[in-house]
Design an enzyme around this catalytic site. Structure first.
Site, short mmCIF file in Angstrom:
data_model
loop_
_atom_site.label_atom_id
_atom_site.label_comp_id
_atom_site.label_asym_id
_atom_site.label_seq_id
_atom_site.Cartn_x
_atom_site.Cartn_y
_atom_site.Cartn_z
CB ALA A 1 -0.88 -0.01 1.24
CD GLU B 1 -2.28 -7.78 3.24
OE1 GLU B 1 -1.97 -6.59 3.01
OE2 GLU B 1 -3.04 -8.12 4.14
N GLY C 1 0.80 -5.04 1.24
CA GLY C 1 -0.37 -5.20 0.38
C GLY C 1 -0.02 -5.89 -0.93
CD GLU D 1 1.52 -5.31 5.66
OE1 GLU D 1 2.44 -6.09 6.01
OE2 GLU D 1 0.82 -5.50 4.67
C1 LIG Z 1 -4.94 -0.68 2.12
C2 LIG Z 1 -4.78 -1.08 3.50
C3 LIG Z 1 -4.82 -2.49 3.73
C4 LIG Z 1 -3.75 -3.27 3.83
C5 LIG Z 1 -2.54 -3.04 4.60
C6 LIG Z 1 -1.37 -2.95 3.75
C7 LIG Z 1 -0.38 -2.19 4.20
C8 LIG Z 1 0.85 -2.03 3.46
O1 LIG Z 1 1.09 -2.58 2.42
S1 LIG Z 1 1.92 -0.96 4.18
C9 LIG Z 1 3.32 -1.01 3.12
C10 LIG Z 1 4.12 -2.24 3.34
N1 LIG Z 1 5.32 -2.17 2.57
C11 LIG Z 1 6.49 -1.80 3.06
O2 LIG Z 1 6.65 -1.57 4.22
C12 LIG Z 1 7.63 -1.69 2.08
C13 LIG Z 1 8.28 -0.36 2.21
N2 LIG Z 1 9.33 -0.18 1.27
C14 LIG Z 1 10.55 -0.74 1.42
O3 LIG Z 1 10.83 -1.51 2.30
C15 LIG Z 1 11.59 -0.33 0.42
O4 LIG Z 1 11.22 0.90 -0.11
C16 LIG Z 1 11.79 -1.35 -0.72
C17 LIG Z 1 12.42 -2.63 -0.16
C18 LIG Z 1 10.51 -1.66 -1.41
C19 LIG Z 1 12.75 -0.74 -1.77
O5 LIG Z 1 13.94 -0.33 -1.13
P1 LIG Z 1 15.00 0.60 -1.89
O6 LIG Z 1 15.29 0.01 -3.20
O7 LIG Z 1 16.12 0.82 -0.93
O8 LIG Z 1 14.25 1.94 -2.20
P2 LIG Z 1 13.67 3.03 -1.21
O9 LIG Z 1 13.38 2.45 0.10
O10 LIG Z 1 14.55 4.21 -1.26
O11 LIG Z 1 12.29 3.39 -1.89
C20 LIG Z 1 12.24 4.12 -3.12
C21 LIG Z 1 11.17 5.16 -3.00
O12 LIG Z 1 9.91 4.49 -2.88
C22 LIG Z 1 9.23 4.97 -1.73
N3 LIG Z 1 8.43 3.84 -1.20
C23 LIG Z 1 8.83 2.60 -0.96
N4 LIG Z 1 7.81 1.84 -0.55
C24 LIG Z 1 6.74 2.65 -0.53
C25 LIG Z 1 5.37 2.44 -0.20
N5 LIG Z 1 4.89 1.24 0.17
N6 LIG Z 1 4.54 3.49 -0.28
C26 LIG Z 1 4.99 4.70 -0.68
N7 LIG Z 1 6.26 4.96 -1.03
C27 LIG Z 1 7.12 3.93 -0.95
C28 LIG Z 1 10.33 5.39 -0.79
O13 LIG Z 1 9.83 6.29 0.16
C29 LIG Z 1 11.31 6.01 -1.74
O14 LIG Z 1 10.88 7.29 -2.08
P3 LIG Z 1 11.50 8.59 -1.40
O15 LIG Z 1 12.97 8.48 -1.52
O16 LIG Z 1 10.89 9.71 -2.15
O17 LIG Z 1 11.05 8.59 0.03
#
Ligand SMILES: CC/C=C\C/C=C/C(=O)SCCNC(=O)CCNC(=O)[C@H](O)C(C)(C)COP(=O)(O)OP(=O)(O)OC[C@H]1O[C@@H](n2cnc3c(N)ncnc32)[C@H](O)[C@@H]1OP(=O)(O)O
Length: 725
Positions: A60, A103, A100, A123
């Site tokens: 998400a 999921e 998500g 999460e």
């Molecule tokens: C709808 C409700 C019902 C269900 C619940 C579901 C909930 C969820 O899904 S919560 C989200 C769960 N996911 C995560 O926690 C993953 C988070 N992301 C990461 O761990 C990492 O970003 C990655 C492993 C996916 C990639 O790592 P890396 O290659 O080192 O890149 P960055 O971390 O620098 O990320 C790049 C860029 O993307 C932004 N970003 C990453 N994930 C998300 C996200 N889920 N939502 C929004 N933005 C995301 C991250 O902030 C970076 O951008 P900025 O540098 O501008 O901040």
């Protein structure tokens, strides 16, 4: 967005939202539209879901959780829609399938993953739970123990492990999309009932209730005040006790509790703060966007004490060839033995072990006492004793020996980078790299630029942090930099509280209940009281250079507590000597028990100095310690030592054991409210006018006066109105 395309019999839905295909409202809408289109088209016999640019989805859109129209709740029904499709749906997992994203894949009837893909339900690390029915589907697929482990820790697992657990049906080394389409074609017409996870029973565990009790105790132990792990547990437990639909209802209730909790906001703030600090900038105008790092093909570490050993281990783990240097053979052999032990332990934790680390190969790790071997390295990290004269001597030598482009880093926790740089002929290439002990474990790297440090040097140090899998935070040069400078008033208050009537264990307990991994006295005992003693002697605050007649509890007209010095004079250095603020079972012991000797000593000390012992409540302990630390943070921001409050928070979470679910000290201050922080500091400062750390900083006063603006606006008040501060 999600792009819909129809091949032969298999429709393709591609999640598309760069960089990580986060599931925003628009993506979810497009996914739903694609599914409905495929369902309505009789020529489509199966569906394949994948992500753009080699990434399935990072879950998400985290920013959506704090948006006015929240994202919560929208994803679960779409996952159900996928699962109930009458046409087989196959997930092609490349890169990451997280939260998500996973999921969505669990809603699919089949999952094919690339061998390098990673999966997880992280999460919990954002203060949430997998609220799109993941807590109900995952245990049905991989069993309760493995699902609980993944959901309550948030760990990412590699595809190979996912295959072993049964989380994916197939892993491929080549083209995942083609493999998924092949599988989709193969399963057309096969019954889907057995593939719908919501219809499966949760696999039995012998004595499920006893297993759950034990698991809950473990989750609580590890959570240390963080809500999400326990609520994740409760959601999975619901899967073991209730039918799917009821479990989903429970999951939604628990999700809403977490979503509106301050902890989820703090953890999501911390997630973005950690990424924001990568975009470093200095007041002089240098920044990440224009500075390019230099390659580091070979490095050197000088000094194989505790810090040097950890730094060497970190570099080897990052696959950077290096030379490790000591002043003489005796210290070299001692250091080499210790490094090898650390590396062997690290290798055991890694897949591939010692072969992957390759630390027995002298081309990758060379031990020497010969400075000449540093001639061709690209970067040196000096990690000797915290002594200015010694460091200057080494830097003088380095500037003569090292090649012109080499970056010269000093591992110091407080010393002046400019003074060290002045011993060289290349101050633009001198930079502070403050590692935290143990250096191969702790994630923080404070990167300190001096007056002459070049943008390239900063960019190279930041790149090194990334290579070492650390969080680099760029800060300016002042005594103690950011982390230790904020720590001084905190520890000072803790000691003053003892003078006034408190006990080490009482102060530690309050701060540990707040969520710190370890209270200030246990921390001092662990780090060694002699470290601060040496520094205070160097500063002339104690020891032989203290002018005769200096009042015992005053220095430069300010309150001073000689208590830590008095303990050191009695050989109480902390854990290493078996006694410090606490008593330990032996020298080097780790079990702290309150020491009757110390309590007696404190009471005599108060009598000697005519201090009336008073009862100090928990609120005062917490406020005086935390608010003085936060107050210093505002002064640091006002001076431009750090470019934003996120920097301070990332430093505290990653280097000082600040509870992440409280977002860091500056975020915490914003949740308490700046007017309240200010009022409390004013109150304590009136009671202790000789303690500068309690006098509210001008920047804090300013922000409180302009109406307590949100944290992300703080710095704008500084740049526009700093002249009025
Ligand atoms: C709808 C409700 C019902 C269900 C619940 C579901 C909930 C969820 O899904 S919560 C989200 C769960 N996911 C995560 O926690 C993953 C988070 N992301 C990461 O761990 C990492 O970003 C990655 C492993 C996916 C990639 O790592 P890396 O290659 O080192 O890149 P960055 O971390 O620098 O990320 C790049 C860029 O993307 C932004 N970003 C990453 N994930 C998300 C996200 N889920 N939502 C929004 N933005 C995301 C991250 O902030 C970076 O951008 P900025 O540098 O501008 O901040």
């Amino acid at each position: 967005m999600a792009q819909y395309a129809r091949g032969s019999a298999v429709a393709v839905i591609r999640l598309r939202n760069p960089p990580v295909n986060a599931l925003s409202r628009a993506v979810l809408q497009a996914l739903e539209d694609g599914l409905k289109k495929a369902d309505a088209d009789p020529s489509v016999k199966a569906v394949m879901i994948c992500g753009e640019n080699g990434k399935f989805s990072a879950g998400a859109d985290i920013r959506g959780f704090s948006a006015p129209k929240r994202l919560g709740g929208a994803l679960g029904p779409i996952v159900s829609l996928i699962e109930s499709s009458e046409k087989p749906v196959v997930a092609a997992i490349e890169g990451v399938a997280l939260g998500g994203g996973l999921e969505v894949a669990l809603g699919c009837h089949y999952r094919v993953a690339h061998v390098k893909a990673r999966m997880g339900l992280p999460e919990v690390t954002l203060g949430l739970l997998p609220g799109a029915e993941g807590t109900q589907r995952l245990p049905r697929l991989i069993g309760v123990p493995a699902a609980l482990d993944m959901i309550t820790t948030g760990k990412h697992i590699p595809a190979t492990e996912a295959l072993k657990l049964g989380l994916v049906d197939e892993i491929v080394e080549e083209n995942t999309i083609e493999a998924a389409i092949r599988l989709a074609n193969k399963v057309i017409g096969q019954p889907l009932g057995p593939r719908r996870l919501s219809l499966k029973p949760v696999p039995k565990v012998p004595n499920m209730e006893a297993f759950l009790d034990e698991a809950l105790a473990k989750v609580k132990r590890q959570a240390r005040g963080c809500l999400a792990p326990e609520l994740c547990f409760q959601a999975v437990r619901a899967a073991t006790r209730s039918p799917f639909a009821e479990g989903v209802r429970r999951e939604r209730e628990l999700f809403q509790v977490l979503l509106s909790s301050g902890q989820a906001q703090a953890l999501q703030y911390a997630f973005f703060a950690e990424r924001a600090v990568r975009r470093w900038a200095t007041p002089g105008g240098a920044s990440w966007s224009s500075a390019a790092p230099q390659p580091v093909r070979r490095a050197a570490v000088i000094g194989l004490g505790t810090m040097g050993r950890g730094i060497v281990t970190s570099l080897v783990k990052a696959n950077i060839p290096l030379v490790a240097l000591e002043q003489d053979l005796e210290n070299l052999n001692k250091g080499r033995k210790a490094v090898m032990l650390l590396l062997e332990r690290e290798a055991m934790k890694m897949e591939g072990g010692a072969q992957v680390l390759d630390f027995h190969n002298p081309a990758r790790l060379q031990f020497t006492v010969d400075f000449d071997l540093l001639r061709d390295v690209d970067l040196v990290i000096e990690a000797v004793f915290e002594n200015m004269a010694l460091k200057k001597e080494i830097f003088h030598k380095l500037s003569k020996i090292c090649k012109p482009g080499a970056l010269l880093c000093t591992n110091t926790s407080a010393l002046n980078i400019d003074e060290i740089a002045s011993a060289t002929n290349r101050p633009q290439q001198v930079i502070g790299t403050h590692f935290f002990s143990p250096a191969h474990v702790m994630r923080l790297l404070e990167i300190i630029y001096g007056r002459h440090t070049s943008p390239t040097a900063i960019a190279t140090a930041m790149q090194l942090a990334t290579a070492l899998k650390k969080v680099g935070v760029v800060v300016g040069n002042c005594f103690g930099f950011v982390g230790n400078r904020m720590m001084f008033p905190y520890v000072q208050q803790a000691v003053f509280l003892l003078e006034e009537g408190s006990r080490p264990d009482a102060v530690d307990q309050v701060l540990e209940d707040f969520g710190f991994k370890i209270g200030p006295f246990r921390m001092s005992d662990l780090a060694g009281l002699d470290v601060g003693w040496r520094s205070r002697k160097d500063q002339g605050l104690t020891g032989p250079s203290l002018p005769a007649g200096t009042p015992a509890r005053q220095r430069h007209g300010q309150r001073y507590s000689p208590l830590p010095d008095l303990l050191c004079e009695r050989g109480r250095f902390g854990q290493k000597t078996g006694k410090g603020w606490y008593l330990y079972e032996k020298a080097g012991g780790r079990t702290a028990t309150p020491d009757p000797w110390l309590l007696n000593f404190l009471s005599q000390y108060r009598d000697t100095h005519g201090i009336r012992t008073r009862f100090i409540d928990q609120e005062e302990i917490l406020e005086r310690c935390l608010f003085s630390l936060i107050n210093e943070g505002f002064a640091i921001l006002a001076e431009g030592i750090a470019s934003g409050p996120e920097h301070l928070d990332v430093i505290y979470i990653n280097g000082y054991g600040w509870p992440k679910h409280r977002g860091g000290p500056m975020f915490y201050a914003s949740t308490v409210g700046l007017p309240r922080v200010l009022a409390k500091l004013q109150k304590y400062s009136e009671a202790h006018p000789d303690v500068p750390g309690l006098q509210p900083s001008a920047f804090l006063k300013k922000l409180a006066a302009v109406g307590n603006p949100p944290l992300k606006e703080w710095m704008s008040y500084l740049s526009q109105q700093s002249s009025k501060l």
